[in-house]
Design an enzyme around this catalytic site. Structure first.
Site, PDB file in Angstrom:
ATOM      1  N   ASP A   8     -10.855  10.812  -9.355  1.00  0.00           N
ATOM      2  CA  ASP A   8     -10.866  10.441  -7.675  1.00  0.00           C
ATOM      3  C   ASP A   8     -10.277  11.391  -7.063  1.00  0.00           C
ATOM      4  OD1 ASP A   8      -9.926   8.119  -6.253  1.00  0.00           O
ATOM      5  OD2 ASP A   8      -7.972   8.845  -7.270  1.00  0.00           O
ATOM      6  N   ASP A  10      -8.100  11.523  -3.464  1.00  0.00           N
ATOM      7  CA  ASP A  10      -6.934  10.536  -2.544  1.00  0.00           C
ATOM      8  C   ASP A  10      -6.180  10.059  -4.229  1.00  0.00           C
ATOM      9  OD1 ASP A  10      -6.081  10.563  -0.396  1.00  0.00           O
ATOM     10  OD2 ASP A  10      -5.366   8.385  -0.377  1.00  0.00           O
ATOM     11  N   ARG A 131       1.355   3.539   8.783  1.00  0.00           N
ATOM     12  CA  ARG A 131       0.871   3.133   7.248  1.00  0.00           C
ATOM     13  C   ARG A 131       1.833   3.014   6.287  1.00  0.00           C
ATOM     14  NH1 ARG A 131      -3.120   5.298   4.469  1.00  0.00           N
ATOM     15  NH2 ARG A 131      -4.563   5.383   5.267  1.00  0.00           N
ATOM     16  N   SER A 167      -5.410  -0.519   2.571  1.00  0.00           N
ATOM     17  CA  SER A 167      -6.321  -1.146   3.111  1.00  0.00           C
ATOM     18  C   SER A 167      -7.440  -1.600   1.887  1.00  0.00           C
ATOM     19  CB  SER A 167      -7.697  -0.424   3.548  1.00  0.00           C
ATOM     20  OG  SER A 167      -8.080   0.754   2.711  1.00  0.00           O
ATOM     21  N   ASP A 193      -5.143   7.551 -10.026  1.00  0.00           N
ATOM     22  CA  ASP A 193      -3.917   7.019 -10.084  1.00  0.00           C
ATOM     23  C   ASP A 193      -3.460   5.905  -9.780  1.00  0.00           C
ATOM     24  OD1 ASP A 193      -5.159   7.763  -7.363  1.00  0.00           O
ATOM     25  OD2 ASP A 193      -3.044   7.351  -6.449  1.00  0.00           O
TER      26      ASP A 193
HETATM   27  O1  M1P Z   1      -9.650   6.765  -1.745  1.00  0.00           O
HETATM   28  C1  M1P Z   1      -8.816   5.426  -2.079  1.00  0.00           C
HETATM   29  C2  M1P Z   1      -8.829   4.623  -0.824  1.00  0.00           C
HETATM   30  O2  M1P Z   1      -7.984   5.061   0.238  1.00  0.00           O
HETATM   31  C3  M1P Z   1      -7.646   4.892   1.762  1.00  0.00           C
HETATM   32  O3  M1P Z   1      -7.219   3.714   1.464  1.00  0.00           O
HETATM   33  P1  M1P Z   1      -6.018   3.152   2.112  1.00  0.00           P
HETATM   34  O4  M1P Z   1      -6.058   3.933   3.872  1.00  0.00           O
HETATM   35  O5  M1P Z   1      -5.704   2.298   2.437  1.00  0.00           O
HETATM   36  O6  M1P Z   1      -5.487   4.536   2.204  1.00  0.00           O
HETATM   37  C4  M1P Z   1      -9.318   4.341   1.941  1.00  0.00           C
HETATM   38  O7  M1P Z   1     -10.227   5.070   2.117  1.00  0.00           O
HETATM   39  C5  M1P Z   1      -9.674   3.266   0.783  1.00  0.00           C
HETATM   40  O8  M1P Z   1     -11.090   2.771   0.771  1.00  0.00           O
HETATM   41  C6  M1P Z   1      -9.992   4.119  -0.614  1.00  0.00           C
HETATM   42  O9  M1P Z   1     -10.786   3.432  -1.388  1.00  0.00           O
END
Ligand code: M1P
Length: 231
Positions: A8, A10, A131, A167, A193
């Site tokens: 993954d 992020d 955020r 989100s 994560d």
């Molecule tokens: O990659 C994880 C998530 O990153 C973003 O989430 P958020 O804006 O809630 O932190 C979004 O791009 C989400 O689609 C993605 O799953």
């Protein structure tokens, strides 16, 4: 058969919503040599370019974006699954926007991506502070989990999961991150994560728990690096 490593992006290879740390990037680029490495993200390719850079994306076997609904090899699209969110669903999300007790609406609340829809009460145009505030609010009231439950109860052919900090990700049933498994030959070590039930790595993680596959749930990129150093 050679092991496949799936990461993954992020929160696993990068800090949340931020670029990869340069030192870890160098480590990762050296580490992946001679290995089968794949990336998977809920975000689109452009966001992945911003987060890890074109050099990383082109050094791996493939990058799956928008929960595996589009796949890139060295910047070229290999396949894509399009999906249009039903109007009734959009109406429901607009109602959530009207009724949520969180006070801020920063804009870009519905983002249509290839094969999925991303929805956020605070909105993708929010500041870092907004955020964080939304994330704290959601941790307390579990609003996103409730939304996901309502969506899935109302639309049995749709899946909704908590995304990152602000989100939720919504797609046609089964069109989640687990769909990439069929595009990879052989055993998989998966790093993510958000592997708990209701989170966006859960669908793929639950399919990879038996040997020779393995799931590594990480707290952050430092955790990922430590595991890779000791593999
Ligand atoms: O990659 C994880 C998530 O990153 C973003 O989430 P958020 O804006 O809630 O932190 C979004 O791009 C989400 O689609 C993605 O799953």
């Amino acid at each position: 058969m050679q092991m496949n490593y799936v990461f993954d992006i992020d929160g696993t290879l990068t800090p949340a919503r931020s670029p990869i740390e340069p030192e870890f990037k160098n480590f990762f680029l050296k580490w992946r040599k001679g290995k089968n490495v794949y990336l998977i993200s809920g975000s689109d390719y452009e966001k992945s370019v911003e987060q890890v850079g074109k050099d990383v994306l082109e050094a791996v076997n493939a990058c799956f974006n928008t929960a595996g609904n589009i796949c890139y090899k060295k910047g070229t699209v290999i396949y894509r699954n399009d999906w249009n969110a039903p109007t009734d669903l959009v109406t429901m999300l607009e109602d959530f926007l009207k009724t949520s007790k969180f006070p801020i609406r920063a804009g870009r609340h519905l983002e249509h991506r290839i094969g999925m829809l991303n929805f956020s009460i605070v909105g993708r145009d929010c500041t870092r502070k907004q955020r964080k505030d939304y994330n704290m609010f959601d941790l307390k009231v579990k609003e996103r989990k409730k939304f996901c439950k309502i969506i899935m109860e109302t639309f049995p052919d749709i899946e909704a999961t908590v995304g990152g900090q602000i989100s939720i990700d919504i797609y046609a049933l089964g069109m989640n991150k687990a769909q990439i498994i069929k595009h990879i030959n052989g055993p998989i070590y998966f790093f993510g994560d958000k592997t708990k039930k209701g989170e966006n790595d859960y669908a793929i993680a639950r399919k990879l728990t038996s040997p020779p596959n393995k799931v590594f749930t990480v707290k952050n990129w430092q955790d990922t690096q430590n595991i890779l150093k000791n593999l």
